[in-house]
Design a protein around this motif. Structure first.
Motif, PDB file in Angstrom:
ATOM      1  N   THR A  44       3.752  -4.177  11.162  1.00 47.98           N
ATOM      2  CA  THR A  44       2.605  -3.880  10.305  1.00 47.98           C
ATOM      3  C   THR A  44       3.078  -3.630   8.874  1.00 47.98           C
ATOM      4  OG1 THR A  44       1.508  -2.871  12.202  1.00 47.98           O
ATOM      5  CG2 THR A  44       0.584  -2.370  10.045  1.00 47.98           C
ATOM      6  N   LYS A  45       4.137  -2.837   8.770  1.00 46.79           N
ATOM      7  CA  LYS A  45       4.714  -2.495   7.461  1.00 46.79           C
ATOM      8  C   LYS A  45       5.223  -3.737   6.726  1.00 46.79           C
ATOM      9  CE  LYS A  45       7.829   1.168   5.901  1.00 46.79           C
ATOM     10  NZ  LYS A  45       8.582   2.330   6.414  1.00 46.79           N
ATOM     11  N   GLU A  46       5.795  -4.657   7.487  1.00 52.25           N
ATOM     12  CA  GLU A  46       6.377  -5.859   6.884  1.00 52.25           C
ATOM     13  C   GLU A  46       5.354  -6.976   6.655  1.00 52.25           C
ATOM     14  OE1 GLU A  46       9.378  -6.710   9.750  1.00 52.25           O
ATOM     15  OE2 GLU A  46      10.772  -5.189   8.974  1.00 52.25           O
ATOM     16  N   GLY A  47       4.112  -6.729   7.085  1.00 57.02           N
ATOM     17  CA  GLY A  47       3.075  -7.743   6.877  1.00 57.02           C
ATOM     18  C   GLY A  47       3.069  -8.846   7.922  1.00 57.02           C
ATOM     19  N   ALA A  48       3.822  -8.655   9.007  1.00 61.81           N
ATOM     20  CA  ALA A  48       3.857  -9.688  10.049  1.00 61.81           C
ATOM     21  C   ALA A  48       2.594  -9.652  10.913  1.00 61.81           C
ATOM     22  CB  ALA A  48       5.091  -9.508  10.935  1.00 61.81           C
ATOM     23  N   TRP A  49       1.893  -8.512  10.895  1.00 60.65           N
ATOM     24  CA  TRP A  49       0.637  -8.417  11.647  1.00 60.65           C
ATOM     25  C   TRP A  49      -0.492  -8.948  10.780  1.00 60.65           C
ATOM     26  CZ3 TRP A  49      -3.399  -4.244  11.369  1.00 60.65           C
ATOM     27  CH2 TRP A  49      -4.403  -4.450  12.324  1.00 60.65           C
ATOM     28  N   LYS A  50      -1.196  -9.967  11.281  1.00 59.93           N
ATOM     29  CA  LYS A  50      -2.213 -10.623  10.454  1.00 59.93           C
ATOM     30  C   LYS A  50      -3.632 -10.196  10.796  1.00 59.93           C
ATOM     31  CE  LYS A  50       0.876 -12.998   8.227  1.00 59.93           C
ATOM     32  NZ  LYS A  50       1.306 -12.446   6.929  1.00 59.93           N
ATOM     33  N   GLY A  51      -3.826  -9.599  11.960  1.00 59.18           N
ATOM     34  CA  GLY A  51      -5.179  -9.196  12.341  1.00 59.18           C
ATOM     35  C   GLY A  51      -5.221  -8.867  13.824  1.00 59.18           C
ATOM     36  N   TRP A  52      -6.273  -8.182  14.217  1.00 61.87           N
ATOM     37  CA  TRP A  52      -6.418  -7.693  15.588  1.00 61.87           C
ATOM     38  C   TRP A  52      -6.502  -8.848  16.578  1.00 61.87           C
ATOM     39  CZ3 TRP A  52      -9.522  -7.430  19.928  1.00 61.87           C
ATOM     40  CH2 TRP A  52      -9.341  -6.313  20.752  1.00 61.87           C
ATOM     41  N   GLU A  53      -5.733  -8.742  17.641  1.00 59.74           N
ATOM     42  CA  GLU A  53      -5.691  -9.789  18.660  1.00 59.74           C
ATOM     43  C   GLU A  53      -5.852  -9.170  20.052  1.00 59.74           C
ATOM     44  OE1 GLU A  53      -5.544 -12.987  18.551  1.00 59.74           O
ATOM     45  OE2 GLU A  53      -5.329 -13.122  16.371  1.00 59.74           O
ATOM     46  N   PRO A  54      -6.722  -9.721  20.871  1.00 54.58           N
ATOM     47  CA  PRO A  54      -6.877  -9.192  22.232  1.00 54.58           C
ATOM     48  C   PRO A  54      -5.582  -9.231  23.038  1.00 54.58           C
ATOM     49  CG  PRO A  54      -8.669 -10.694  21.712  1.00 54.58           C
ATOM     50  CD  PRO A  54      -7.680 -10.799  20.591  1.00 54.58           C
ATOM     51  N   LYS A  55      -4.666 -10.141  22.689  1.00 56.29           N
ATOM     52  CA  LYS A  55      -3.423 -10.271  23.458  1.00 56.29           C
ATOM     53  C   LYS A  55      -2.210  -9.735  22.701  1.00 56.29           C
ATOM     54  CE  LYS A  55      -3.606 -14.305  26.047  1.00 56.29           C
ATOM     55  NZ  LYS A  55      -3.770 -15.766  26.210  1.00 56.29           N
ATOM     56  N   GLY A  56      -2.442  -9.016  21.606  1.00 60.10           N
ATOM     57  CA  GLY A  56      -1.334  -8.559  20.771  1.00 60.10           C
ATOM     58  C   GLY A  56      -0.766  -7.211  21.196  1.00 60.10           C
ATOM     59  N   TYR A  57       0.554  -7.103  21.204  1.00 55.45           N
ATOM     60  CA  TYR A  57       1.275  -5.840  21.427  1.00 55.45           C
ATOM     61  C   TYR A  57       0.850  -5.129  22.716  1.00 55.45           C
ATOM     62  CZ  TYR A  57       2.295  -6.569  16.475  1.00 55.45           C
ATOM     63  OH  TYR A  57       2.678  -7.087  15.277  1.00 55.45           O
ATOM     64  N   HIS A  99       0.832  -1.210   0.000  1.00 53.04           N
ATOM     65  CA  HIS A  99       0.000   0.000   0.000  1.00 53.04           C
ATOM     66  C   HIS A  99       0.866   1.261   0.000  1.00 53.04           C
ATOM     67  CE1 HIS A  99      -3.054   2.930   1.121  1.00 53.04           C
ATOM     68  NE2 HIS A  99      -3.953   2.038   0.772  1.00 53.04           N
ATOM     69  N   GLU A 100       0.382   2.246  -0.716  1.00 54.78           N
ATOM     70  CA  GLU A 100       1.089   3.528  -0.864  1.00 54.78           C
ATOM     71  C   GLU A 100       1.454   4.148   0.497  1.00 54.78           C
ATOM     72  OE1 GLU A 100       2.976   5.637  -3.465  1.00 54.78           O
ATOM     73  OE2 GLU A 100       1.531   4.110  -4.162  1.00 54.78           O
ATOM     74  N   LEU A 101       0.583   3.994   1.491  1.00 57.12           N
ATOM     75  CA  LEU A 101       0.825   4.626   2.799  1.00 57.12           C
ATOM     76  C   LEU A 101       2.108   4.116   3.463  1.00 57.12           C
ATOM     77  CD1 LEU A 101      -2.750   4.767   4.401  1.00 57.12           C
ATOM     78  CD2 LEU A 101      -1.339   6.723   3.731  1.00 57.12           C
ATOM     79  N   PHE A 102       2.484   2.869   3.177  1.00 52.00           N
ATOM     80  CA  PHE A 102       3.707   2.325   3.781  1.00 52.00           C
ATOM     81  C   PHE A 102       4.964   2.902   3.135  1.00 52.00           C
ATOM     82  CE2 PHE A 102       1.014  -1.491   4.975  1.00 52.00           C
ATOM     83  CZ  PHE A 102       1.047  -1.222   6.327  1.00 52.00           C
ATOM     84  N   LYS A 103       4.811   3.511   1.958  1.00 58.49           N
ATOM     85  CA  LYS A 103       5.991   4.026   1.250  1.00 58.49           C
ATOM     86  C   LYS A 103       6.339   5.440   1.683  1.00 58.49           C
ATOM     87  CE  LYS A 103       4.684   1.123  -2.624  1.00 58.49           C
ATOM     88  NZ  LYS A 103       3.759   1.122  -3.761  1.00 58.49           N
ATOM     89  N   LEU A 104       5.448   6.074   2.427  1.00 60.52           N
ATOM     90  CA  LEU A 104       5.653   7.480   2.787  1.00 60.52           C
ATOM     91  C   LEU A 104       6.378   7.585   4.128  1.00 60.52           C
ATOM     92  CD1 LEU A 104       2.058   8.557   1.760  1.00 60.52           C
ATOM     93  CD2 LEU A 104       4.164   9.195   0.551  1.00 60.52           C
ATOM     94  N   LYS A 105       7.455   8.372   4.135  1.00 62.87           N
ATOM     95  CA  LYS A 105       8.255   8.525   5.355  1.00 62.87           C
ATOM     96  C   LYS A 105       7.516   9.311   6.437  1.00 62.87           C
ATOM     97  CE  LYS A 105      13.205   8.196   4.842  1.00 62.87           C
ATOM     98  NZ  LYS A 105      14.480   8.891   5.043  1.00 62.87           N
ATOM     99  N   ASN A 106       6.572  10.134   6.009  1.00 67.83           N
ATOM    100  CA  ASN A 106       5.869  10.991   6.971  1.00 67.83           C
ATOM    101  C   ASN A 106       4.566  10.366   7.481  1.00 67.83           C
ATOM    102  OD1 ASN A 106       5.074  11.270   4.311  1.00 67.83           O
ATOM    103  ND2 ASN A 106       4.373  13.385   4.563  1.00 67.83           N
ATOM    104  N   VAL A 107       4.491   9.036   7.407  1.00 69.77           N
ATOM    105  CA  VAL A 107       3.315   8.322   7.909  1.00 69.77           C
ATOM    106  C   VAL A 107       3.780   7.196   8.824  1.00 69.77           C
ATOM    107  CG1 VAL A 107       1.303   6.904   7.283  1.00 69.77           C
ATOM    108  CG2 VAL A 107       1.993   8.806   5.808  1.00 69.77           C
ATOM    109  N   ILE A 108       3.133   7.045   9.970  1.00 70.01           N
ATOM    110  CA  ILE A 108       3.376   5.854  10.794  1.00 70.01           C
ATOM    111  C   ILE A 108       2.040   5.152  11.026  1.00 70.01           C
ATOM    112  CG2 ILE A 108       3.347   7.219  12.951  1.00 70.01           C
ATOM    113  CD1 ILE A 108       5.267   4.995  14.032  1.00 70.01           C
TER     114      ILE A 108
END
Lengths: 324, 324
Positions: free
Chosen positions: B126-139, A273-282
């Motif tokens: 999240t950026k790397e795709g390691a997050w697969k979905g919302w989890e009550p015990k995540g992060y 997704h485009e949003l991941f490519k932007l440095k000014n977005v987390i």
């Protein structure tokens, strides 16, 4: 014995807390992701469901839920549930407000500080060895002192967030809301503005409204371009409150803007997704309520809501159908 | 015409501000990194140097600086400068205090929020795709509300940091300092503790002391193990205030601890350093003063210090040699 479905494992020992009932916990590692079709096929015997935002409890699914009396939503929002269908079919809905307000406000505040001071970007570059040495012009951020804060949706979470901002950084506070919020105005010497005026005036815009028909795509191409130079936009509410394509468009044209998102459409976003490519977005993985304290209290509430309902008491956090 | 060396390009237009003098700006992209040997070989003609922490102005280098009258350090700390040599040879030293206090405190505060709520780790996954979905015990993170804060070095930066913590999160405040700080105690209802007691009692420990012989390795294996369960340690002062090997040792044994570092020994660390492998550590590239506001003001001060000195006026931020 009444049957209860818990759609994901939570911190609390639900089997113990709901020991008077038969509780099934959906085990994703064994049975796979609980899709709409799976939910449809298993929902019939349950009198109660402890549900997550990710569970589509729409009419199609609920029609199969012949025994369902209560949906105890493990979240404050419940835009995954067909409230009208529940009203017509006498299904009680409860949520978990209040207990996650501080945690979610704190997360919005953490995103604000992170993006203002380039924490994640600079830390990642340090880790990867891209940082070669101290530079007077390197990683320059924005100071948050004395800025103008614009809160969209000054409810419980918005109020907690504003307390943090004003307490730490002495922000001048503005807000946008359908109605005048006297307590909020008095507490923060806050001033109510029209949405366009808020977008134009504030250095920080933070979203704290629920997702409704009125707030869907509330921020879009007609108002996003009004954002001040170097403005910071934070969304910990729902992804759909911002038209995400319009957001990408404006961010590609204005690299002065900084954006922190805990929610997107969909979740997770595709990694390309485009949003991941932007440095000014987390982008964080919807962790607004992710503190041990908040999640434990959410667990206590859903268990108590189910028990109260089954014992003939009105659950404290029952959703009033009158609002819909 | 007196000659001035600026060792790295800064935001301000120094050639204009110091137009009455001959200013050389070291151009790293053309001439490479300004090593000790290079500095030694070029320093002789300069009457003034605008220096960075990364410039080793020790006796070996300063012996070559036959014309040097003033070192205007572009930082608040000046542990890169041989103060005794300067005293004996009548070289004035100035620094840039106050103007970076808020920015540095804000960075410490940003690191605190970041590590408490797993912002960078979860955003990266999240950026790397390691997050697969919302989890009550995540992060799951730590809420910062009502915790006990321990400040080591309650000076200007420590005071600004404490204001933010108490303003946003109502922290109970403790501090460690050689002497009693009455203003600090009154302002925050703060209580002075011995170092070991502070380490044992506080949920958050933040370092804001200068690097001196007394504070070098102040935190080490003798006291780091005293840290409370789930404690958060923040260092935006100097890397050498913590014995880094001892820190690594304790972090390998206790994954309940969380650490945010803006400073390390050395800077940058090798990318294969143990600290980069730990999920409960975040390291930023020494960006305490990295806001446009602070860096511009630092530039104004160094230029004014040099001018004042050359015009026979005592620079406002002259270091008193009496303290050394």
């Amino acid at each position: 014995m009444k049957k209860i479905l818990l759609t994901k494992e939570i911190i609390n020992d639900v089997l113990k807390e709901l020991g008077d009932y038969e509780v099934d916990i959906w085990d994703e590692s064994k049975d796979g992701y609980l899709t709409k079709d799976k939910l449809k096929s298993i929902i019939a015997p349950y009198s109660g469901i402890i549900s997550m935002l990710s569970n589509p409890l729409n009419e199609e699914v609920l029609k199969e839920a012949k025994n369902l009396e209560i949906i105890a939503q493990y979240a404050v929002g419940y835009n995954n549930i067909d409230v009208n269908y529940c009203k017509q079919n006498n299904i009680t809905i409860t949520n978990t407000p209040d207990v996650l307000s501080h945690a979610t406000a704190e997360l919005a505040f953490a995103l604000l500080l992170n993006i203002a001071r380039n924490i994640s970007t600079s830390a990642q570059e340090t880790k990867e060895g891209a940082w070669k040495g101290w530079e007077p012009k390197g990683y320059l951020g924005t100071s948050l002192k004395n800025l103008k804060l614009g809160v969209i949706g000054p409810g419980r979470i918005g109020t907690e967030f504003t307390k943090m901002c004003q307490g730490a950084f002495n922000h001048e506070v503005f807000y946008y809301s359908r109605s005048i919020k006297e307590d909020f105005e008095q507490c923060f010497q806050a001033q109510r503005l029209e949405l366009n005026e808020l977008m134009k005036s504030c250095d920080i815009i933070s979203l704290h409204c629920p997702l409704t028909n009125e707030t869907k795509n509330l921020l879009n191409k007609d108002n996003l371009h009004l954002l001040k130079k170097n403005a910071i936009l934070i969304n910990t509410a729902r992804g759909e409150v911002i038209d995400q394509d319009d957001l990408v468009d404006i961010l590609c044209r204005r690299n002065d803007l900084k954006v922190g998102l805990d929610v997107t459409t969909p979740e997770p976003l595709d990694t390309d997704h485009e949003l991941f490519k932007l440095k000014n977005v987390i982008i964080t993985p919807h962790i607004g309520s992710a503190t041990t304290t908040a999640r434990t209290e959410m667990g206590n509430i859903v268990c108590k809501s189910v028990k109260d309902h089954f014992l003939g008491r009105t659950p404290k956090f029952k959703i009033s159908h009158e609002n819909h």
